[in-house]
Scaffold this active site. Structure first.
Site, mmCIF file in Angstrom:
data_model
loop_
_atom_site.group_PDB
_atom_site.id
_atom_site.type_symbol
_atom_site.label_atom_id
_atom_site.label_comp_id
_atom_site.label_asym_id
_atom_site.label_seq_id
_atom_site.Cartn_x
_atom_site.Cartn_y
_atom_site.Cartn_z
ATOM 1 N N PHE A 123 0.814 -1.227 0.000
ATOM 2 C CA PHE A 123 0.000 0.000 0.000
ATOM 3 C C PHE A 123 0.844 1.272 0.000
ATOM 4 O O PHE A 123 0.362 2.338 -0.366
ATOM 5 C CB PHE A 123 -0.963 -0.013 1.191
ATOM 6 C CG PHE A 123 -0.463 0.726 2.404
ATOM 7 C CD1 PHE A 123 0.481 0.175 3.245
ATOM 8 C CD2 PHE A 123 -0.945 2.000 2.698
ATOM 9 C CE1 PHE A 123 0.939 0.861 4.355
ATOM 10 C CE2 PHE A 123 -0.496 2.692 3.806
ATOM 11 C CZ PHE A 123 0.453 2.125 4.636
ATOM 12 N N LYS A 124 2.119 1.158 0.387
ATOM 13 C CA LYS A 124 2.961 2.362 0.434
ATOM 14 C C LYS A 124 3.124 2.995 -0.956
ATOM 15 O O LYS A 124 3.458 4.170 -1.056
ATOM 16 C CB LYS A 124 4.306 2.041 1.055
ATOM 17 C CG LYS A 124 4.158 1.746 2.541
ATOM 18 C CD LYS A 124 5.472 1.566 3.252
ATOM 19 C CE LYS A 124 5.276 1.468 4.741
ATOM 20 N NZ LYS A 124 4.606 0.213 5.168
ATOM 21 N N ASP A 125 2.854 2.215 -2.006
ATOM 22 C CA ASP A 125 2.919 2.780 -3.356
ATOM 23 C C ASP A 125 1.931 3.932 -3.541
ATOM 24 O O ASP A 125 2.222 4.874 -4.275
ATOM 25 C CB ASP A 125 2.585 1.701 -4.394
ATOM 26 C CG ASP A 125 3.698 0.672 -4.548
ATOM 27 O OD1 ASP A 125 4.873 1.028 -4.375
ATOM 28 O OD2 ASP A 125 3.368 -0.498 -4.856
#
Ligand code: PLP
Length: 562
Positions: A123-125
Site C-alpha cells: 500500500f505504500k505505493d
C-alpha cells in the site's frame, strides 16, 4: 493552506516546504493549520469521479492553487495512479461470511480494500508514487525559476536517504526511479530482509537509484541515516531529503482511498446516495486498519474530520500493541521487552511515529467533530503537552485524562491480533471455498478462496472482534484495509494454508498452494533479473566505519551526477 509543527516551535510552512522538510526543526511533525471540512453537496459531487480526479479534488483542500494549479495537480494524480494495474486503482472486494451458521456474528458486510495494485504490491505505493512526482515537479519548477548558467548542471536537486526493513524501501525506490534531480540511497540490513523484498529493490537499475546493503541490523541502518541527517553541513551540502512515513504528503495521499472506497461500497451495495439530505442521513462505514507507524489510520482520521461518514476506525495491531494498550488503558508506554518479531513485519514497531499528530489533536481537546472552542492559546498548550508526552514516551510513558481517552474512543476502537490468529484467519478465508463446494449441490459455488496476506489478516481478525461487540451495528459496512499482496509474504501464507488443512478441504479436492499460484507474475519473475547493490562491510559491526563508508559512497555518487 499552511503547515505547523506539533511541537509549536518551528515556523509555519507552505505545502512545498513541509514536503521537503519532512521532520520539523523542533522535532515535531507538520499538520495543516486547520482541517478543511468538505460540504455535503461537494462530497456528493465526488461520487462518480475516477480515482485521480477524486484525489485531485481532495488534495486541493490541502495545497494552495498558487503552489500547484488545478491542471498540474490533476496531471500529477493521473501520473501517480496510472502505475496501478487495476482500473479502480484500489478495488473493494466482498469477503465471504466464513462464520455463517457456525457463530452468531454478523459478517455479511465485510469487505477488503485492496491497496496493493501498485508497482511494489504494497500500500505504500499509493503515497510514494505521488511523493516521487511531487519532488520532481517542485524541483523542475525551482530550476526553471532559478536557472543555472549555460553549460552548468541544474541548481536544485535532492539526495533522498532512507533505511528500510522491507516495504518502505521498495516503494520509495519505485516512486523515485528515473525522477529528474533526485538521487536515492536506500540502506537495508544485508541478508535480513525477505528475499522478495531484496530482489524487488536491487533489480531496479536506474542511474539515480542506489541500493546499499549494510552488514548489521535494521536499527544500525537507521542509526546511520540519522547520523547523516544530524550532520548539518553534510545535510545542507547534499540537500538530503527524507521520505519516511512522517512526511505529510504521504498522509495526504492516503486520504484518497478512504473517500474513493466509500463510493465503491455504496455502488457495490446499490445504496442510493445523491439524494442524501444531511450528513446524519449518510450511510455509515467503518474501517479496520492494520497499523504500524499510524500513518494509514491517521489518513482515515483526516477523512473523518473532513466529513466522510466514518462510524469508527479500528486500529488493528499485531503483538506490538502500544496503540491497543493505549486505547484500553489511557497509558502510552513502550513494552519492556523490545520489538516482537511477528508474521506481519511491516507493523513491527515499538512506538508509532505518526501517533504524535493524533495526540496533538487530542491534546487540543478535539473529539469526533474537532474542538470549536480551540484558540491560539489552546494550541500552544497542546504543543507543550506534546513536548512533555514525547519526552515521557522515551522512558516510562504517559497517561492521558479520562476525558481525552473518551475523545479517542469516540473515534477509534482497537484490537491486538496474535500470530496464531493471523495464521488461522488466512487458513479460514482460503478453505471456506471447499466447505461451500461440499455443502452445495451446485459445484460452481466453489468460489475461489480469498488469500489474505498476514497484514491484511490482522485487519480482518480485528474487524471480526470489533463487529462481534457491535451486534446492533451489524448493518454497518466494515472495510478491512489490505496493505500487501499475499505474494509479498509467501512463506507465512503457504504455511497458513497448507498446514492444518480441514478435513472438508481434502474431501473437496484441496491441493497445496504454491508461490506461483497466488503471487503476481512480476514477483515470480524477479529471480532472473539483473541486480545492482553496493555492499558496505563493517568489519564485524563497527558502526563508525559503516557511517564513514556510506558517507563516502553518497559523496562519490552524488558528485559524479552533479
Ligand atoms: C507500512 C505497512 C503497514 C503499516 O502502515 P502504517 O502507516 O505504518 O501504520 C501495514 N502493512 C503493510 C504491508 C505495510 O507495508
Amino acid at each position: 493552506m499552511k503547515y505547523q509543527s506539533t511541537r509549536g516551535k518551528s515556523p509555519v510552512l507552505s505545502f512545498e516546504d513541509a514536503v521537503f522538510q519532512g521532520l520539523a526543526p523542533d522535532g515535531g511533525l507538520y499538520i495543516p493549520t486547520e482541517i478543511p471540512k468538505v460540504s455535503l453537496p461537494e462530497i456528493v459531487s465526488w461520487a462518480k469521479l475516477d480515482f485521480p480526479n477524486l484525489a485531485s479534488k481532495l488534495f486541493r483542500f490541502y495545497i494552495s492553487p498558487s503552489e500547484i494549479p488545478d491542471n498540474d495537480l490533476l496531471e500529477l494524480c493521473q501520473k501517480s495512479f496510472s502505475t496501478f494495474s487495476h482500473k479502480d486503482v484500489t478495488p473493494v472486494k466482498k469477503l465471504p461470511n466464513v462464520f455463517q451458521g457456525s457463530r452468531d456474528i454478523n459478517l455479511d458486510n465485510l469487505f477488503v480494500l485492496e491497496l496493493f495494485h501498485g508497482p511494489t504490491f504494497a500500500f505504500k505505493d499509493v503515497a510514494l508514487q505521488f511523493v516521487g512526482n511531487l519532488f520532481e515537479y517542485f524541483l523542475t519548477r525551482k530550476n526553471k525559476e532559478d536557472p543555472s548558467s549555460p553549460g552548468e548542471k541544474e541548481k536544485h536537486w535532492i539526495t533522498v536517504v532512507g533505511a528500510t526493513s522491507g516495504d518502505t524501501g521498495g516503494a520509495a525506490i519505485y516512486g523515485l526511479r528515473g525522477k529528474k534531480n533526485v538521487n536515492v540511497f536506500i540502506l537495508h540490513p544485508k541478508g535480513r530482509i525477505s528475499s522478495v523484498q531484496e530482489q524487488q529493490m536491487t533489480s531496479v537499475t536506474d542511474e539515480n537509484v542506489f541500493n546499499v546493503s549494510v552488514e548489521g541490523t535494521f536499527d544500525d541502518c537507521q542509526e546511520t541515516v540519522k547520523s547523516l541527517f544530524s550532520d548539518v553541513a553534510f545535510r545542507n551540502k547534499y540537500h538530503l531529503a527524507a521520505i519516511n512515513s512522517i512526511n505529510w504528503a504521504r498522509i495526504l495521499a492516503q486520504t484518497s482511498y478512504y473517500f474513493f472506497s466509500y463510493f465503491q461500497i455504496l455502488r457495490l451495495n446499490k445504496v442510493p446516495f445523491e439524494s442524501a439530505p444531511s450528513y446524519a442521513s449518510l450511510t455509515k462505514i467503518q474501517y479496520s486498519v492494520p497499523t504500524g507507524n499510524f500513518g494509514d489510520v491517521l489518513a482515515g482520521y483526516f477523512a473523518l474530520r473532513m466529513g466522510l461518514p466514518i462510524y469508527n476506525l479500528i486500529i488493528a495491531t499485531n503483538a506490538n500493541d502500544i496503540l491497543h494498550r493505549f486505547l484500553e488503558t489511557g497509558t502510552c508506554s513502550k513494552p519492556q521487552t523490545g520489538v516482537a518479531q511477528t508474521l506481519s513485519p511491516a507493523m513491527d514497531i515499538l512506538v508509532s511515529s505518526n501517533f504524535e499528530r493524533m495526540m496533538w489533536y487530542l491534546a487540543r481537546g478535539d473529539s469526533r467533530n474537532g474542538n470549536s472552542l480551540a484558540t491560539n492559546e489552546t494550541e500552544v498548550r497542546a504543543s507543550q503537552q506534546i513536548n512533555e508526552w514525547m519526552q515521557a514516551v522515551k522512558s516510562n510513558g504517559f497517561t492521558v485524562s479520562a476525558e481525552t481517552l473518551a475523545n479517542a474512543r469516540a473515534v477509534f476502537s482497537s484490537a491486538a491480533v496474535s500470530d496464531v490468529q493471523t495464521t488461522d484467519a488466512i487458513n479460514r478465508y482460503y478453505h471456506h471455498q471447499f466447505m461451500l463446494a461440499l455443502n452445495s449441490s451446485d459445484i460452481s459455488v466453489g468460489v475461489k478462496g480469498y488469500i489474505l496476506d498476514p497484514h491484511t489478516a490482522v485487519s480482518v481478525v480485528a474487524a471480526e472482534k470489533i463487529v462481534d461487540t457491535q451486534k446492533a451495528a451489524g448493518a454497518i459496512y466494515t472495510v478491512c484495509l489490505s496493505t500487501a499482496s499475499p505474494g509479498k509474504f509467501p512463506e507465512a501464507v503457504m504455511e497458513a494454508i497448507n498446514e492444518n488443512v480441514p478435513v472438508f478441504s481434502y474431501q473437496a479436492g484441496f491441493a497445496p498452494v504454491k508461490f506461483a499460484d497466488f503471487a503476481p507474475k512480476q514477483l515470480v519473475e524477479l529471480e532472473g533479473l539483473p541486480k545492482r547493490c553496493i555492499h558496505i562491510p563493517t568489519d564485524g559491526g563497527n558502526t563508525e566505519l559503516a557511517l564513514e563508508r556510506v558517507r563516502k559512497v553518497i559523496v562519490e555518487k552524488v558528485l559524479s551526477m552533479h
